[in-house]
Enzyme design. Structure first.
Site, PDB file in Angstrom:
ATOM      1  N   LYS A   1       0.837  -1.198   0.000  1.00 24.24           N
ATOM      2  CA  LYS A   1       0.000   0.000   0.000  1.00 24.24           C
ATOM      3  C   LYS A   1       0.875   1.251   0.000  1.00 24.24           C
ATOM      4  CE  LYS A   1      -2.349   0.721   3.814  1.00 24.24           C
ATOM      5  NZ  LYS A   1      -2.007   2.002   4.461  1.00 24.24           N
TER       6      LYS A   1
ATOM      7  N   ARG B   1       2.347   5.912  -3.336  1.00 19.77           N
ATOM      8  CA  ARG B   1       3.383   6.833  -3.830  1.00 19.77           C
ATOM      9  C   ARG B   1       3.454   6.799  -5.355  1.00 19.77           C
ATOM     10  NH1 ARG B   1       4.578   5.640   1.249  1.00 19.77           N
ATOM     11  NH2 ARG B   1       5.984   6.931   2.491  1.00 19.77           N
TER      12      ARG B   1
ATOM     13  N   GLY C   1      -5.568   7.779   5.538  1.00 14.17           N
ATOM     14  CA  GLY C   1      -4.670   8.852   5.955  1.00 14.17           C
ATOM     15  C   GLY C   1      -3.577   9.157   4.949  1.00 14.17           C
TER      16      GLY C   1
ATOM     17  N   SER D   1       6.095  10.630   8.612  1.00 15.38           N
ATOM     18  CA  SER D   1       6.848  10.632   7.353  1.00 15.38           C
ATOM     19  C   SER D   1       5.949  10.898   6.157  1.00 15.38           C
ATOM     20  CB  SER D   1       7.563   9.292   7.167  1.00 15.38           C
ATOM     21  OG  SER D   1       6.613   8.245   7.046  1.00 15.38           O
ATOM     22  N   GLN D   2       4.631  10.697   6.327  1.00 17.91           N
ATOM     23  CA  GLN D   2       3.715  10.941   5.212  1.00 17.91           C
ATOM     24  C   GLN D   2       3.676  12.414   4.827  1.00 17.91           C
ATOM     25  OE1 GLN D   2      -0.059   9.180   6.236  1.00 17.91           O
ATOM     26  NE2 GLN D   2       0.826   7.135   6.457  1.00 17.91           N
TER      27      GLN D   2
ATOM     28  N   ASP E   1       4.232   0.499  12.247  1.00 16.55           N
ATOM     29  CA  ASP E   1       3.014  -0.213  11.840  1.00 16.55           C
ATOM     30  C   ASP E   1       3.004  -1.680  12.236  1.00 16.55           C
ATOM     31  OD1 ASP E   1       1.684   1.945  10.814  1.00 16.55           O
ATOM     32  OD2 ASP E   1       2.203   1.566   8.730  1.00 16.55           O
TER      33      ASP E   1
END
Length: 409
Positions: free
Chosen positions: A22, A27, A69, A145-146, A292
């Site tokens: 994912k 990305r 998110g 980091s997103q 995660d």
């Protein structure tokens, strides 16, 4: 949907195909939107990636991102630089509680036109796309980091590229490096020196086919299953790389503590097997680079009677739910002695697991999947089991394929 997982014994040898990561997929979907000549294979079949695809391809003024998110953050940056576009990004009630102010302020520093529709700092947000000429921006280094990746992904389409300065100690480095590696793969020049990341401008990308590696976060549940199984249990997963861009590939090393060996095969599959009975009674890990998989590891430890101290978990507070508090609540139901702080989890060793406990999932896919392997030790009921579609739609079907007894109530 409630699922009752009866205490099960699984097949000693199984093979499971897992769809693309994912993290990589989302990305690359954004990069494909910027550079249409990119061709993608083995993309994720997750809800999050489906939401991302639909938002990028539809002409709707209001785009509902639901619980996704990653999509919310990446699309905020994308539409900010899509000239002459105008959209509102909204989502679920939980999404409206998840902060986005740091990213919005960074985009505004660059000259973007982004405003809030309801509460300051949170979705929904209104974005008027425009040409961005400024090329310097700074962010706190310890943010999700997103936010950082969202800026890096749009950087090559900025007229003068981007120089991003991260202030303080950097967290989630593997996810930043994943983004930079994917940019490098399509021919964008990047550098990451100290706390400064630079991305050069690139107007076009030639025809290029990219294959998405399978998702290591999804693999974590199979590592847990093997760890909780008898010696000799073996599961083969496809398709994975030994030099993965995904931070969650740390599973390879972490699960050695539980007697699990990882072998990378020549066909890009990976075989995980229970080689020995675990001999650790307590483990300590900093999961700063792979938060995660914290839920999976904590549940594995509990199922094996192993204590653990897990650190580097501050980003779990703002996920689909407050994952630290959720873990504490649900593991306590099962008889665990557990405490949490804002960035850590502490579990005491215990060999007592309560039977027939109902696990709440808090609309969080990782809660459902992290607790499922405990069906190898006890009967367990999973509420809102359909939530797994967010990242791994075939999860329950795959569990049944290896021998789990799953009944819908």
């Amino acid at each position: 949907m409630k699922l009752f997982l009866q205490k099960s014994i699984i097949n000693t040898q199984s093979t499971i195909a897992i769809s693309g990561s994912k993290s990589e997929t989302n990305r690359l979907l954004l990069l494909k939107a910027l550079y249409p000549k990119i061709i993608l294979e083995n993309i994720s079949n997750s809800d999050d990636s489906d939401v991302m695809t639909k938002a990028l391809s539809s002409d709707d003024f209001v785009k509902n991102i639901h619980h996704a998110g990653t999509a919310m953050r990446f699309l905020t940056a994308y539409f900010a630089v899509k000239e002459d576009s105008q959209v509102v990004l909204t989502g679920s009630s939980r999404m409206k509680e998840r902060p986005i102010k740091i990213l919005v302020e960074a985009l505004q520093q660059l000259g973007a036109n982004v405003s809030y529709e309801e509460n300051e700092g949170y979705p929904p947000i209104k974005i008027k796309g425009k040409k961005i000429t400024q090329n310097k921006v700074s962010l706190p280094a310890n943010v999700s980091s997103q936010y950082i990746s969202a800026l890096l992904l749009i950087a090559p389409k900025l007229e003068n590229g981007l120089e991003l300065t991260l202030e303080g100690e950097i967290t989630s480095v593997p996810y930043i490096k994943m983004t930079l590696a994917l940019l490098d793969e399509i021919g964008v020049l990047t550098s990451f020196e100290g706390n400064v990341i630079t991305v050069s401008q690139k107007s076009e990308v030639e025809n290029q086919k990219l294959t998405v590696e399978s998702d290591w976060s999804s693999a974590s549940y199979w590592y847990s299953i093997v760890a909780l199984s008898d010696v000799g249990t073996q599961i083969t997963l496809s398709s994975y790389k030994g030099n993965s861009l995904q931070g969650d590939s740390a599973l390879d090393e972490i699960y050695k503590y539980f007697g699990v060996q990882t072998v990378f095969n020549s066909d890009n599959s990976v075989t995980i097997s229970k080689q020995i009975t675990h001999n650790s009674q307590f483990i300590t890990h900093n999961l700063n680079n792979c938060p995660d998989i914290a839920q999976t590891i904590a549940v594995t430890c509990f199922g094996l009677g192993v204590g653990c101290d897990l650190y580097g978990l501050h980003t779990l507070k703002i996920k689909e739910t407050d994952r630290l508090e959720a873990l504490k609540t649900e593991l306590t139901k099962l008889n665990a002695e557990i405490s949490v702080t804002n960035d850590s989890l502490h579990l005491k060793p215990s060999n007592q697991i309560k039977d027939n406990v109902t696990i709440a999932t808090y609309q969080d896919h990782r809660m459902a999947m992290a607790f499922a392997p405990l069906a190898l030790k006890t009967n367990i009921l999973i509420e809102e089991a359909e939530v797994v579609s967010k990242s791994y739609p075939d999860f329950w079907k795959d569990l049944q394929a290896v021998g789990f007894v799953v009944n819908q109530l």
